[in-house]
Design a protein around this motif. Structure first.
Motif, PDB file in Angstrom:
ATOM      1  N   VAL A   6       1.093  -1.015  -0.417  1.00 39.17           N
ATOM      2  CA  VAL A   6      -0.387   0.063  -0.137  1.00 39.17           C
ATOM      3  C   VAL A   6       0.533   1.541   0.365  1.00 39.17           C
ATOM      4  O   VAL A   6       0.855   1.952  -0.197  1.00 39.17           O
ATOM      5  CB  VAL A   6      -1.188   0.159   1.144  1.00 39.17           C
ATOM      6  N   TYR A   7       2.005   1.614   1.112  1.00 41.33           N
ATOM      7  CA  TYR A   7       2.715   2.651   1.074  1.00 41.33           C
ATOM      8  C   TYR A   7       4.410   2.424   0.494  1.00 41.33           C
ATOM      9  O   TYR A   7       4.578   1.158   0.561  1.00 41.33           O
ATOM     10  CB  TYR A   7       2.407   3.155   2.624  1.00 41.33           C
ATOM     11  N   SER A   8       4.516   3.462   0.141  1.00 37.95           N
ATOM     12  CA  SER A   8       6.677   3.629  -0.358  1.00 37.95           C
ATOM     13  C   SER A   8       7.292   3.499   1.104  1.00 37.95           C
ATOM     14  O   SER A   8       6.371   5.024   1.941  1.00 37.95           O
ATOM     15  CB  SER A   8       6.737   4.767  -1.211  1.00 37.95           C
ATOM     16  N   LEU A   9       7.588   3.102   1.901  1.00 34.35           N
ATOM     17  CA  LEU A   9       8.564   3.082   2.992  1.00 34.35           C
ATOM     18  C   LEU A   9       9.272   3.766   2.798  1.00 34.35           C
ATOM     19  O   LEU A   9      10.280   3.112   2.282  1.00 34.35           O
ATOM     20  CB  LEU A   9       7.665   1.472   3.746  1.00 34.35           C
ATOM     21  N   TYR A  10       9.485   4.571   4.090  1.00 41.11           N
ATOM     22  CA  TYR A  10      11.501   5.139   4.135  1.00 41.11           C
ATOM     23  C   TYR A  10      11.776   3.785   5.479  1.00 41.11           C
ATOM     24  O   TYR A  10      11.385   3.261   5.880  1.00 41.11           O
ATOM     25  CB  TYR A  10      11.592   6.402   5.272  1.00 41.11           C
ATOM     26  N   ASP A  11      12.889   3.803   4.940  1.00 45.44           N
ATOM     27  CA  ASP A  11      13.989   2.146   5.340  1.00 45.44           C
ATOM     28  C   ASP A  11      13.930   2.950   6.639  1.00 45.44           C
ATOM     29  O   ASP A  11      15.435   3.017   7.113  1.00 45.44           O
ATOM     30  CB  ASP A  11      14.996   1.652   4.575  1.00 45.44           C
ATOM     31  N   ALA A 130     -17.086   8.621   2.070  1.00 43.42           N
ATOM     32  CA  ALA A 130     -16.204   9.065   2.131  1.00 43.42           C
ATOM     33  C   ALA A 130     -15.476   9.705   0.566  1.00 43.42           C
ATOM     34  O   ALA A 130     -14.944  11.021   0.797  1.00 43.42           O
ATOM     35  CB  ALA A 130     -14.862   8.792   4.267  1.00 43.42           C
ATOM     36  N   VAL A 131     -14.862   8.323   0.227  1.00 45.79           N
ATOM     37  CA  VAL A 131     -14.216   8.636  -0.333  1.00 45.79           C
ATOM     38  C   VAL A 131     -14.808   9.036  -2.452  1.00 45.79           C
ATOM     39  O   VAL A 131     -14.251   9.606  -3.043  1.00 45.79           O
ATOM     40  CB  VAL A 131     -13.710   7.022  -1.598  1.00 45.79           C
ATOM     41  N   ALA A 132     -16.321   9.078  -1.640  1.00 45.33           N
ATOM     42  CA  ALA A 132     -17.519  10.006  -2.696  1.00 45.33           C
ATOM     43  C   ALA A 132     -17.093  10.339  -2.719  1.00 45.33           C
ATOM     44  O   ALA A 132     -17.448  11.667  -3.665  1.00 45.33           O
ATOM     45  CB  ALA A 132     -18.375   9.036  -3.432  1.00 45.33           C
ATOM     46  N   VAL A 133     -16.957  11.740  -2.279  1.00 47.38           N
ATOM     47  CA  VAL A 133     -16.727  12.628  -2.160  1.00 47.38           C
ATOM     48  C   VAL A 133     -15.485  13.956  -1.509  1.00 47.38           C
ATOM     49  O   VAL A 133     -15.166  14.461  -1.648  1.00 47.38           O
ATOM     50  CB  VAL A 133     -17.309  13.228  -0.684  1.00 47.38           C
ATOM     51  N   THR A 134     -14.135  12.796  -2.510  1.00 48.79           N
ATOM     52  CA  THR A 134     -12.988  12.778  -2.064  1.00 48.79           C
ATOM     53  C   THR A 134     -13.163  13.418  -3.471  1.00 48.79           C
ATOM     54  O   THR A 134     -13.220  12.034  -4.022  1.00 48.79           O
ATOM     55  CB  THR A 134     -12.394  12.152  -1.287  1.00 48.79           C
ATOM     56  N   ASP A 135     -12.019  14.840  -3.449  1.00 45.85           N
ATOM     57  CA  ASP A 135     -12.169  14.587  -5.166  1.00 45.85           C
ATOM     58  C   ASP A 135     -10.550  13.995  -5.793  1.00 45.85           C
ATOM     59  O   ASP A 135      -9.488  14.569  -5.596  1.00 45.85           O
ATOM     60  CB  ASP A 135     -12.037  16.128  -5.218  1.00 45.85           C
ATOM     61  N   ASN A 136     -10.658  12.808  -5.736  1.00 47.35           N
ATOM     62  CA  ASN A 136      -9.559  11.790  -6.344  1.00 47.35           C
ATOM     63  C   ASN A 136      -9.863  11.184  -7.300  1.00 47.35           C
ATOM     64  O   ASN A 136      -9.679   9.633  -6.303  1.00 47.35           O
ATOM     65  CB  ASN A 136      -8.402  11.707  -5.054  1.00 47.35           C
ATOM     66  N   PRO A 137      -9.745  10.732  -8.168  1.00 48.20           N
ATOM     67  CA  PRO A 137     -10.577   9.888  -9.657  1.00 48.20           C
ATOM     68  C   PRO A 137      -9.061   8.527  -8.641  1.00 48.20           C
ATOM     69  O   PRO A 137      -9.978   7.412  -9.015  1.00 48.20           O
ATOM     70  CB  PRO A 137     -10.165   9.737 -11.176  1.00 48.20           C
ATOM     71  N   ARG A 138      -8.264   8.781  -8.690  1.00 48.87           N
ATOM     72  CA  ARG A 138      -7.258   7.801  -8.523  1.00 48.87           C
ATOM     73  C   ARG A 138      -7.844   6.588  -6.865  1.00 48.87           C
ATOM     74  O   ARG A 138      -7.305   5.339  -7.382  1.00 48.87           O
ATOM     75  CB  ARG A 138      -5.746   8.026  -7.765  1.00 48.87           C
ATOM     76  N   ILE A 139      -9.083   7.308  -6.564  1.00 53.81           N
ATOM     77  CA  ILE A 139      -9.225   6.716  -4.926  1.00 53.81           C
ATOM     78  C   ILE A 139     -10.422   6.199  -5.113  1.00 53.81           C
ATOM     79  O   ILE A 139     -11.074   5.345  -4.299  1.00 53.81           O
ATOM     80  CB  ILE A 139      -8.855   7.010  -3.365  1.00 53.81           C
ATOM     81  N   GLN A 140     -10.959   6.068  -6.789  1.00 54.65           N
ATOM     82  CA  GLN A 140     -12.071   5.959  -6.059  1.00 54.65           C
ATOM     83  C   GLN A 140     -12.884   4.585  -6.790  1.00 54.65           C
ATOM     84  O   GLN A 140     -12.064   4.677  -8.562  1.00 54.65           O
ATOM     85  CB  GLN A 140     -12.758   7.021  -6.894  1.00 54.65           C
ATOM     86  N   ALA A 141     -13.022   3.866  -6.828  1.00 55.69           N
ATOM     87  CA  ALA A 141     -13.502   2.236  -7.725  1.00 55.69           C
ATOM     88  C   ALA A 141     -14.474   2.810  -8.294  1.00 55.69           C
ATOM     89  O   ALA A 141     -15.361   3.383  -8.324  1.00 55.69           O
ATOM     90  CB  ALA A 141     -13.268   0.961  -6.750  1.00 55.69           C
TER      91      ALA A 141
END
Length: 380
Positions: A6-11, A130-141
């Motif tokens: 899910v995340y890019s992690l710092y070492d 919550a994702v439906a009212v978030t303006d980011n199509p990358r996280i909207q399935a």
């Protein structure tokens, strides 16, 4: 079994914390100006918090919401007094996304309407509503697609007035300050106008204070700088200093009916003990006032730095919620701050660094960051 990527992690792995610092296993100290994404409100391993949580888990960590839990009422009383929303009721849940989901559902119940108006570049969470009212199509399935949400441009009150005049909207949801968008300021005048338009159209106003609330901006909630009052306020992040918790403050005009809302883990004994300890520290150590004072100092110094260095495009924010927009890569500068300067910061897009430290950040710690940041921005 592997972890889902899910995340890019710092070492880097912090293993303990103290106030505004975290430490790795080898004892290396890092100044934490990220606060675990605005979650660490009263500082890492705060003694009063540790005592309250430890004692509570030794008594009773959890029981169902089918029985009385006096800690919930204690929390409601304290939160009402300290936030200025004493006449409101409190629904406790587990996260910010869940708080927003329940606030929007309550608005629809109360008005009988379907639609919600949100704003461009908004972020309200990753669950379905919550994702439906978030303006980011990358996280909207595809599953999240709905005709019940529309977006307006932040600051365009004429567009908002035109949409709400249809009478189709149950609520407007807006962040006190847009955090994920890069500390994008809402504007006090716009909030006051928005309150008026909502009143005139029978639309409920939901203030998402998940990142900008709980003293972060030098007022208990960011929208209180504008002198407005929301119909519902959603909280999470700093509410329990790292223990998972969310909440909705609900206007007395909204009728509660049995079965409308529900939760298994929300408002459990351990969460409430943690949240009460946070309010104790905020009041006893004047942390909201400190956020205002040290935040103003930081912002003033950063503005002065920007006047001397064209690599800094803009400084935005209030209190200890600060965005620094730079010309170059924010990601690259954040890595240098972390690995060379031993300072944790947050990101927001390609060019903005976010500062979301604990509310007790000292002026000396602010200077520690400023000195390191100025050296590194000069060579960015």
């Amino acid at each position: 079994m592997t972890l889902f990527d899910v995340y890019s992690l710092y070492d880097i792995e912090p293993v303990r914390g103290e106030g505004s610092y975290v430490f790795t296993a080898d004892g290396t100290r890092y100044l934490d100006l990220y606060g675990g994404h605005a979650v660490i409100s009263i500082g890492h391993a705060h003694p009063g918090y540790v005592k309250a949580v430890s004692e509570q888990v030794g008594r009773l960590g959890f029981y169902s919401n089918s029985v009385k839990n006096s800690l919930q009422q204690q929390l409601a009383d304290r939160l009402g007094r300290q936030s200025g929303y004493n006449s409101y009721s409190l629904f406790l849940c587990n996260s910010g996304a869940e708080a927003n989901e329940n606030a929007m559902k309550l608005a629809s119940f109360a008005t009988g309407r379907r639609k919600v108006l949100a704003f461009d570049r908004a972020f309200h969470g990753r669950t379905s509503g919550a994702v439906a009212v978030t303006d980011n199509p990358r996280i909207q399935a595809p599953f999240n697609s709905t005709d019940n949400v529309e977006f307006a441009s932040l600051g365009d009150i004429a567009s908002v007035r035109d949409r709400l005049s249809s009478g189709d909207f149950a609520a407007v949801i807006i962040e006190g300050i847009q955090g994920v968008a890069g500390i994008r300021m809402v504007g006090d005048d716009f909030l006051r106008q928005l309150r008026t338009v909502c009143d005139n159209t029978g639309t409920l106003l939901i203030l998402d204070e998940i990142q900008s609330g709980y003293g972060r901006t030098g007022s208990f909630f960011a929208h209180q700088h504008a002198g407005v009052r929301a119909d519902m306020v959603t909280c999470a992040k700093g509410i329990a200093n790292g223990f998972p918790m969310g909440a909705v403050l609900i206007s007395p005009a909204i009728e509660a009916k049995k079965g409308m809302l529900g939760t298994t883990f929300g408002g459990n004994h351990l969460a409430c003990a943690a949240a009460i300890a946070v309010l104790d520290a905020m009041a006893g150590e004047h942390l909201v006032e400190n956020a205002a004072e040290v935040g103003e100092y930081l912002i003033d110094r950063l503005h002065d730095m920007a006047s001397r260095n064209s690599a800094i495009v803009e400084v935005r924010g209030r209190g200890l919620m600060i965005g620094i927009e730079i010309k170059g890569s924010a990601s690259a500068l954040r890595k240098r701050l972390l690995f060379e300067g031993k300072i944790f910061t947050g990101g927001a897009g390609e060019h903005t660094i976010r500062l979301l430290p604990a509310l007790g950040l000292s002026r000396d710690q602010a200077d520690e960051f400023l000195e390191t940041f100025e050296k590194m921005i000069q060579t960015a």
